[in-house]
Design a protein around this motif. Structure first.
Motif, PDB file in Angstrom:
ATOM      1  N   TYR A  30      -6.305   2.609   0.043  1.00  0.00           N
ATOM      2  CA  TYR A  30      -5.298   1.721   0.611  1.00  0.00           C
ATOM      3  C   TYR A  30      -5.951   0.403   1.007  1.00  0.00           C
ATOM      4  O   TYR A  30      -7.176   0.286   1.047  1.00  0.00           O
ATOM      5  CB  TYR A  30      -4.592   2.376   1.797  1.00  0.00           C
ATOM      6  N   THR A  31      -5.108  -0.581   1.301  1.00  0.00           N
ATOM      7  CA  THR A  31      -5.572  -1.903   1.704  1.00  0.00           C
ATOM      8  C   THR A  31      -5.165  -2.147   3.147  1.00  0.00           C
ATOM      9  O   THR A  31      -3.995  -1.976   3.506  1.00  0.00           O
ATOM     10  CB  THR A  31      -4.954  -2.989   0.804  1.00  0.00           C
ATOM     11  N   LYS A  32      -6.124  -2.526   3.955  1.00  0.00           N
ATOM     12  CA  LYS A  32      -5.846  -2.860   5.351  1.00  0.00           C
ATOM     13  C   LYS A  32      -5.095  -4.179   5.427  1.00  0.00           C
ATOM     14  O   LYS A  32      -5.036  -4.935   4.447  1.00  0.00           O
ATOM     15  CB  LYS A  32      -7.151  -2.969   6.149  1.00  0.00           C
ATOM     16  N   ARG A  33      -4.555  -4.473   6.591  1.00  0.00           N
ATOM     17  CA  ARG A  33      -3.820  -5.726   6.780  1.00  0.00           C
ATOM     18  C   ARG A  33      -4.679  -6.951   6.493  1.00  0.00           C
ATOM     19  O   ARG A  33      -4.176  -7.977   6.051  1.00  0.00           O
ATOM     20  CB  ARG A  33      -3.268  -5.813   8.200  1.00  0.00           C
ATOM     21  N   ASP A  34      -5.989  -6.839   6.748  1.00  0.00           N
ATOM     22  CA  ASP A  34      -6.879  -7.976   6.510  1.00  0.00           C
ATOM     23  C   ASP A  34      -7.309  -8.088   5.046  1.00  0.00           C
ATOM     24  O   ASP A  34      -8.115  -8.935   4.687  1.00  0.00           O
ATOM     25  CB  ASP A  34      -8.109  -7.907   7.416  1.00  0.00           C
ATOM     26  N   GLY A  35      -6.774  -7.215   4.182  1.00  0.00           N
ATOM     27  CA  GLY A  35      -7.080  -7.267   2.756  1.00  0.00           C
ATOM     28  C   GLY A  35      -8.252  -6.411   2.326  1.00  0.00           C
ATOM     29  O   GLY A  35      -8.568  -6.336   1.140  1.00  0.00           O
ATOM     30  N   THR A  36      -8.901  -5.763   3.274  1.00  0.00           N
ATOM     31  CA  THR A  36     -10.042  -4.908   2.965  1.00  0.00           C
ATOM     32  C   THR A  36      -9.573  -3.645   2.245  1.00  0.00           C
ATOM     33  O   THR A  36      -8.649  -2.978   2.684  1.00  0.00           O
ATOM     34  CB  THR A  36     -10.772  -4.500   4.265  1.00  0.00           C
ATOM     35  N   GLN A  37     -10.236  -3.325   1.132  1.00  0.00           N
ATOM     36  CA  GLN A  37      -9.940  -2.104   0.392  1.00  0.00           C
ATOM     37  C   GLN A  37     -10.681  -0.938   1.050  1.00  0.00           C
ATOM     38  O   GLN A  37     -11.867  -1.048   1.354  1.00  0.00           O
ATOM     39  CB  GLN A  37     -10.418  -2.230  -1.066  1.00  0.00           C
TER      40      GLN A  37
END
Length: 123
Positions: A30-37
């Motif tokens: 999944y991708t976090k809100r900050d765009g981190t995979q």
């Protein structure tokens, strides 16, 4: 129901058949809100008994992709230091091999049967 990749495999043979203890890694990406995979991996302990253990032992290898259905159970044991430990296991009732046939196995005999193709007395 789980789909994942097989990790360690331990096969024990007794007079009345085999028991396979194996691990299965499932992953969630999944991708976090900050765009981190992010990739989250969870390991499950599998227990395979009876004729299904024979099929697993013959056809499944470390790294193979596998679909399993089963029931969860908890068991406990005591360490040498007297500490109680609890383990959750999935007792496999059905499985389906999802990995593509390896080229090394091109000259092998018949492909592994799916658990749906096994007679009703397989467990």
């Amino acid at each position: 129901m789980l789909i994942g990749n097989v990790g360690r495999i331990e096969v024990r043979t007794f007079q009345d058949g085999k028991v396979v203890n194996a691990s299965l890694a499932t992953s969630e990406r999944y991708t976090k809100r900050d765009g981190t995979q992010v990739e989250d991996t969870t390991w499950f302990n599998l227990v395979i008994n009876g004729k299904l253990a024979d099929v697993f032992d013959k056809y499944v290898q470390k790294g193979d992709r596998l679909y399993v259905e089963g029931r969860c159970r908890q068991r406990s044991y005591q360490t040498r230091e007297g500490e109680d430990k609890y383990i959750w296991e999935v007792v496999v009732m059905q499985m389906q091999m999802l990995s593509a046939k390896k080229e090394d196995d091109a000259n092998a005999a018949a492909p592994a049967p799916a658990s749906d193709d096994l007679p009703d007395d397989f467990s």
